[in-house]
Write an enzyme that holds these catalytic residues in place. Sequence first.
Site, PDB file in Angstrom:
ATOM      1  N   CYS A  54     -44.482   6.393  -4.021  1.00  0.00           N
ATOM      2  CA  CYS A  54     -45.469   7.407  -4.379  1.00  0.00           C
ATOM      3  C   CYS A  54     -45.419   7.652  -5.893  1.00  0.00           C
ATOM      4  O   CYS A  54     -44.586   7.089  -6.595  1.00  0.00           O
ATOM      5  CB  CYS A  54     -45.215   8.696  -3.600  1.00  0.00           C
ATOM      6  SG  CYS A  54     -43.795   9.657  -4.177  1.00  0.00           S
TER       7      CYS A  54
ATOM      8  N   HIS B 161     -40.775   7.926  -4.752  1.00  0.00           N
ATOM      9  CA  HIS B 161     -40.164   7.886  -3.423  1.00  0.00           C
ATOM     10  C   HIS B 161     -40.724   6.689  -2.650  1.00  0.00           C
ATOM     11  O   HIS B 161     -41.936   6.516  -2.557  1.00  0.00           O
ATOM     12  CB  HIS B 161     -40.432   9.194  -2.671  1.00  0.00           C
ATOM     13  CG  HIS B 161     -39.977  10.386  -3.418  1.00  0.00           C
ATOM     14  ND1 HIS B 161     -40.834  11.410  -3.794  1.00  0.00           N
ATOM     15  CD2 HIS B 161     -38.757  10.725  -3.907  1.00  0.00           C
ATOM     16  CE1 HIS B 161     -40.155  12.326  -4.450  1.00  0.00           C
ATOM     17  NE2 HIS B 161     -38.888  11.933  -4.538  1.00  0.00           N
TER      18      HIS B 161
ATOM     19  N   CYS C  26     -50.475  -6.117   7.467  1.00  0.00           N
ATOM     20  CA  CYS C  26     -50.837  -7.006   6.347  1.00  0.00           C
ATOM     21  C   CYS C  26     -50.137  -6.621   5.052  1.00  0.00           C
ATOM     22  O   CYS C  26     -50.172  -7.363   4.078  1.00  0.00           O
ATOM     23  CB  CYS C  26     -52.352  -7.024   6.145  1.00  0.00           C
ATOM     24  SG  CYS C  26     -53.003  -5.470   5.499  1.00  0.00           S
TER      25      CYS C  26
ATOM     26  N   CYS D  97     -46.292  12.020   1.473  1.00  0.00           N
ATOM     27  CA  CYS D  97     -44.877  11.684   1.232  1.00  0.00           C
ATOM     28  C   CYS D  97     -43.991  12.756   1.876  1.00  0.00           C
ATOM     29  O   CYS D  97     -44.235  13.955   1.690  1.00  0.00           O
ATOM     30  CB  CYS D  97     -44.611  11.604  -0.268  1.00  0.00           C
ATOM     31  SG  CYS D  97     -42.865  11.323  -0.679  1.00  0.00           S
TER      32      CYS D  97
ATOM     33  N   CYS E 186     -42.002  14.684  -1.392  1.00  0.00           N
ATOM     34  CA  CYS E 186     -42.680  15.507  -2.413  1.00  0.00           C
ATOM     35  C   CYS E 186     -44.088  15.949  -2.009  1.00  0.00           C
ATOM     36  O   CYS E 186     -44.757  16.630  -2.778  1.00  0.00           O
ATOM     37  CB  CYS E 186     -42.713  14.763  -3.738  1.00  0.00           C
ATOM     38  SG  CYS E 186     -43.721  13.271  -3.703  1.00  0.00           S
TER      39      CYS E 186
END
Length: 190
Positions: free
Chosen positions: A126, A130, A137, A146, A149
């Site tokens: 992110c 993180h 794929c 996330c 955060c």
Amino acid sequence: MRNINPQTQEQSVEGIATFIETTKEKVTQKDIAMRLLRNQLGGPGSCLTVRRGHNMRDQSVMCLLVHAYVTLTHFNKVTNFIKPLTDLILAPHKMMNMFLPTMPQDDIDAIRQSLTREGTIVFYQCQNGHPYAIGECGRPYTEATCNICKTKIGGLSHQAAAGNTQVTGDQTRPGHVLGKSSRQNQCLCR
């Protein structure tokens, strides 16, 4: 020391200083010897400086610190196993980009290697760094949040969300496991 006449003491210091400056073979580190003689190791207010009113405990600690300082500065000129320690203590700016044994390793790289044997797994991070994984794929097609955060992760139409980047290779960073220095207690020795 209180029984010594200050004038006699000053003459003794000057005599030793002259010896240090003029000798060619006996004193190898003249700068340190002169600073030690003039009570100037470590700069003003340093714990390596003798001050009036020191108790025996403080004097003993100061003596140990001076011995460590002199020893480390002597060995700092030689490249050997003690060089990283001397640089860490005497020149921490040289260690800013060094890898230390106490730093956390990049476990994501090991996880990535084991998961890619099972199929296509691509790791992203992110905008705050993180990590997260995308299967099938390996390209983002849904958005999520996330867990750490709460920023947007993933993406739409195989385009990563803003600030999200694909992670490749070992991401081990220099540093240590103690956290940021701004969160550590103040140094007790000044």
